[in-house]
Motif scaffolding. Structure first.
Motif, short mmCIF file in Angstrom:
data_model
loop_
_atom_site.label_atom_id
_atom_site.label_comp_id
_atom_site.label_asym_id
_atom_site.label_seq_id
_atom_site.Cartn_x
_atom_site.Cartn_y
_atom_site.Cartn_z
N LEU A 90 0.36 0.28 2.97
CA LEU A 90 -0.46 1.19 2.18
C LEU A 90 -1.75 1.54 2.89
O LEU A 90 -2.20 2.70 2.87
N ASN A 91 -2.38 0.56 3.53
CA ASN A 91 -3.62 0.84 4.26
C ASN A 91 -3.37 1.83 5.41
O ASN A 91 -4.16 2.75 5.64
N SER B 104 0.99 -4.23 1.58
CA SER B 104 -0.46 -3.99 1.59
C SER B 104 -0.88 -3.33 2.89
O SER B 104 -1.63 -2.34 2.90
N GLU B 105 -0.40 -3.87 4.03
CA GLU B 105 -0.75 -3.27 5.31
C GLU B 105 -0.15 -1.88 5.45
O GLU B 105 -0.77 -0.97 6.01
N ASP C 73 2.62 -5.40 -9.12
CA ASP C 73 1.51 -6.35 -9.11
C ASP C 73 1.78 -7.38 -10.19
O ASP C 73 1.74 -7.07 -11.39
N ARG D 50 4.96 -0.39 -5.59
CA ARG D 50 4.33 -1.70 -5.44
C ARG D 50 4.22 -2.33 -6.81
O ARG D 50 3.70 -1.71 -7.75
N GLU E 161 -4.77 -5.04 11.24
CA GLU E 161 -4.57 -6.09 10.24
C GLU E 161 -5.90 -6.41 9.59
O GLU E 161 -6.94 -6.47 10.27
N ARG E 162 -5.84 -6.65 8.29
CA ARG E 162 -7.06 -7.06 7.59
C ARG E 162 -7.26 -8.55 7.76
O ARG E 162 -6.32 -9.33 7.92
N GLN F 20 0.35 -1.29 11.61
CA GLN F 20 0.14 -2.73 11.65
C GLN F 20 0.99 -3.37 12.74
O GLN F 20 1.86 -2.73 13.35
N ASN G 174 5.00 -6.68 3.60
CA ASN G 174 3.97 -5.98 4.36
C ASN G 174 3.47 -4.74 3.61
O ASN G 174 2.92 -3.83 4.24
N ASP H 63 -8.22 -12.34 6.60
CA ASP H 63 -8.07 -13.18 5.42
C ASP H 63 -9.27 -14.13 5.37
O ASP H 63 -9.40 -15.02 6.20
#
Length: 674
Positions: free
Chosen positions: A652-653, A649-650, A355, A353, A571-572, A412, A647, A574
């Motif tokens: 990794l979660n 971030s999702e 940043d 990833r 899903e987180r 996700q 995708n 927003d």
């Protein structure tokens, strides 16, 4: 003038007019002898009267009702003068009228003959119809004598006519009586004629029936004759066959004698075979006991193997890049080899990833951060459905041994969870999901175990949990969408088994029945469009198969549920997203999904830490799966991730949550046997 008819003919004509035509002549004798005479005989009977009056000439009209004195005229007596005409015969009072008509039609006679002198004889009439000589006027005595003679003649004729009239009246009366008799006879004959005609018609009909019957009998006779000929031919054939059978019988008797001789030798062999059979039966029973012991040992070792692999196992599956999606950069997803090299099954995954918000002091972008994860098995994007199921087939078989098994897909939205569990559309066998493959495998193993005395029954149910509301995905007709009526309850007082009220529990025994249930559930499941997927599942779907096995010979029973769960997309939220009416509904769905997934993580952690209280009731999902998540269950989680960098971030979660679950250890599973 018309010729005058005889009185008897006129009477006969009157009678014939009144009498209807009778076909059959009368056979009855007529009364009296005079009616047997014809008209000529009647005229012959009146002939003497004609001779008496022949010399008097034509008589004047005489009334029959009362005689009058004739006029004083002389009647010449001429030779060959015609006799008085016949009086026609009439019925009733018409007879007198007929007589008057006869007298009226007669011509008046010639003038009176002059009277002769007294004492002289009357002059004879002149021949040839000439008038007699006229008496002189002074010959009054002669004239008186002529008138006296003429009067006497008229009186005699009148008397004769009265007699004839009386005879005619008698004849008329007899004729009327005869007519009455003839009428009765006519009616009798008419009735007889009608009866005879009816009999004749009946006879004609019977004749026709008999003719038809004769024709039918003749036809049957012809058929019977042909049948007799065929039977004669068949008899000849049977005689030939009988001779052949007699020959065969003699041959069979010879063979029978040979067989009886061989039978006596075989009986001794049968006795020895029976002894050997008893020994084989005892050996078979011994081997059956051994086979049962080996089956129990297999189940124990199979369970031990699954325990060594872990009662909670986590598999990671990366879906392939779909057409139209951007290709990820090289090095974004890596699958490092195991200790044994490329031949080892992949169990590790590395995700990098970058940043952009981080940088070095020189202003250059910071290097990408790499995250490494390790699971029980990792399936790269090229792995097929058959390869995935091969890894979990032994775990599915544990459900037949009486161990609760739970397999669920986590990840996700759009990461391939539904594809993994149910398969792709179109009915392609290559893309079938875990649910149809697992049930086909169970049906096959149950059929094999049937040879060892085990019998199994399967009952399926399919529900979804949407916004903490249980809905039946197998509902049909008016029950569709009535999820509020479904509640999770205990099966009975003191029972640990859970059931969903008002949900359909369908017995299944073949693959086609399972396919029909999956097709119905796919239509009823709640989906919606999200930012990550065009058609996203917004609910948790739970397919449960209750398995019951029995070995009647040994009195053994076992039962366990197989739960296959397709979790909703994680899903987180927003915080900066502008919320419209549709977005608010999606927000409530996302909050309910994340809450139930968080509860699932807490339950797994509580089971791993052996905590006294496990929060099953905090969510409908964990409460429904309570018997499939406890210490006596075997659990497998698929974490599905997307290969796209957007995708990350999702992904990794999801991988971090799966790593926590993979680190949990649950106690030894116990089989549900009785």
């Amino acid at each position: 003038m018309e010729p005058q008819r005889s009185p008897l003919l006129e009477v006969k004509g009157n009678i014939e007019v009144k009498r209807p035509l009778v076909k059959a002549p009368s056979r009855l004798p007529l009364p009296g002898s005079r009616f047997k005479r014809g008209p000529d005989q009647m005229e012959d009977a009146l002939e003497p009267e004609k001779k008496r009056t022949r010399g008097l000439g034509t008589a004047p009209k005489i009334a029959t009702s009362r005689p009058r004195a004739p006029a004083l005229t002389t009647v010449p007596q001429t030779q060959g003068q015609t006799a008085a005409p016949k009086v026609p015969k009439k019925t009733g009072p018409r007879c007198s009228t007929a007589i008057a008509t006869v007298l009226k039609n007669q011509k008046p006679g010639p003038a009176a003959v002059p009277a002769q002198k007294p004492g002289t004889a009357a002059a004879p009439p002149m021949l040839g119809g000439k008038k007699p000589s006229k008496r002189p006027a002074w010959d009054l005595k002669g004239q008186l004598c002529d008138l006296t003679a003429e009067l006497k003649c008229y009186r005699e004729r009148t008397q004769t006519l009265d007699q004839e009239n009386q005879q005619l009246r008698d004849q008329l009366r007899e004729a009327q009586q005869q007519a009455t008799v003839l009428g009765a006879e006519r009616r009798t004959l008419e009735g007889e004629l009608a009866r005879v005609q009816a009999q004749a018609e009946q006879g004609q009909q019977e004749l026709g029936n008999l003719s038809a019957r004769v024709l039918e009998l003749e036809e049957r006779l012809g058929t019977q004759e042909s049948l007799v000929q065929e039977l004669q031919k068949e008899q000849l054939g049977l005689q030939e066959e009988r001779r052949g059978l007699a020959t065969r019988l003699e041959e069979q008797e010879r063979r029978l004698q040979t067989s009886e001789a061989a039978l006596s030798g075989s009986q001794a062999e049968v006795a020895s075979l029976r002894q050997e059979t008893v020994a084989q039966a005892a050996l078979l029973a011994e081997r059956g006991e051994r086979l049962h012991g080996l089956e129990m040992e297999r189940r124990r070792l199979h369970n031990q193997l699954q325990e060594l692999k872990g009662n909670i196992r986590v598999f990671c599956r990366v879906r392939p890049v779909l057409p139209g999606e951007p290709t990820p950069s090289p090095g974004f997803l890596l699958f490092p080899s195991g200790p044994g090299g490329p031949s080892d099954l992949p169990t590790r995954l590395s995700l990098s990833r970058s940043d952009e918000r981080r940088g070095t002091l020189s202003g250059a972008p910071a290097p990408p951060t790499r995250h490494d994860f390790s699971f029980d098995r990792v399936f790269p994007p090229g792995s097929g459905q058959d390869e995935v199921f091969e890894e979990i087939a032994m775990l599915v078989q544990s459900a037949l041994d009486g161990y609760p098994v739970c397999i669920f897909a986590y990840g996700q939205t759009g990461s391939g969870k539904t594809f993994t569990m149910e398969g792709g559309p179109g009915g392609d066998p290559q893309v079938e999901g875990l649910i149809p493959r697992a049930l086909r495998h169970l049906f096959s193993i149950a059929q094999e175990l049937g040879g060892q005395g085990w019998t199994y029954s399967f009952v399926a149910s399919y529900v979804e949990i949407y916004n903490e509301t249980v809905r039946d995905l197998l509902a049909t007709g008016t029950r569709k969408g009535q999820g509020g009526e479904c509640e999770i309850r205990r099966a009975g007082p003191g029972s640990e088994e859970l059931t969903v009220t008002n949900a359909r529990y369908v017995p299944v025994s073949c693959e086609k029945e399972v396919e029909a249930l999956l097709h119905l559930a796919r239509q009823n499941r709640a989906v919606a469009r999200t930012a990550q997927n065009e058609r996203s599942s917004r609910s948790h779907s739970v397919f449960q198969l209750q398995i019951s096995g029995e070995h009647a010979a040994r009195g053994l029973q076992c039962g366990a549920p197989l739960s296959l769960v397709d979790l909703a997309g994680s899903e987180r939220l927003d915080p900066g997203l502008a919320l419209g009416p549709g977005e608010r509904e999606r927000l409530r769905e996302t909050q309910a999904i994340n809450s139930s997934l968080s509860t699932l993580g807490l339950v797994i952690m509580a089971l791993s830490n052996k905590e006294s209280h496990v929060p099953y009731r905090n969510s409908k999902l964990t409460y429904l799966l309570q018997n499939s998540l406890g210490g006596s269950a075997k659990m497998l989680m698929f974490v599905n991730i997307s290969p796209l960098e957007e995708n990350v971030s999702e992904s990794l979660n999801s991988l971090r949550f799966a790593s926590k679950v993979n680190q949990c250890v649950i106690g030894t599973a116990q089989a549900n046997r009785k």
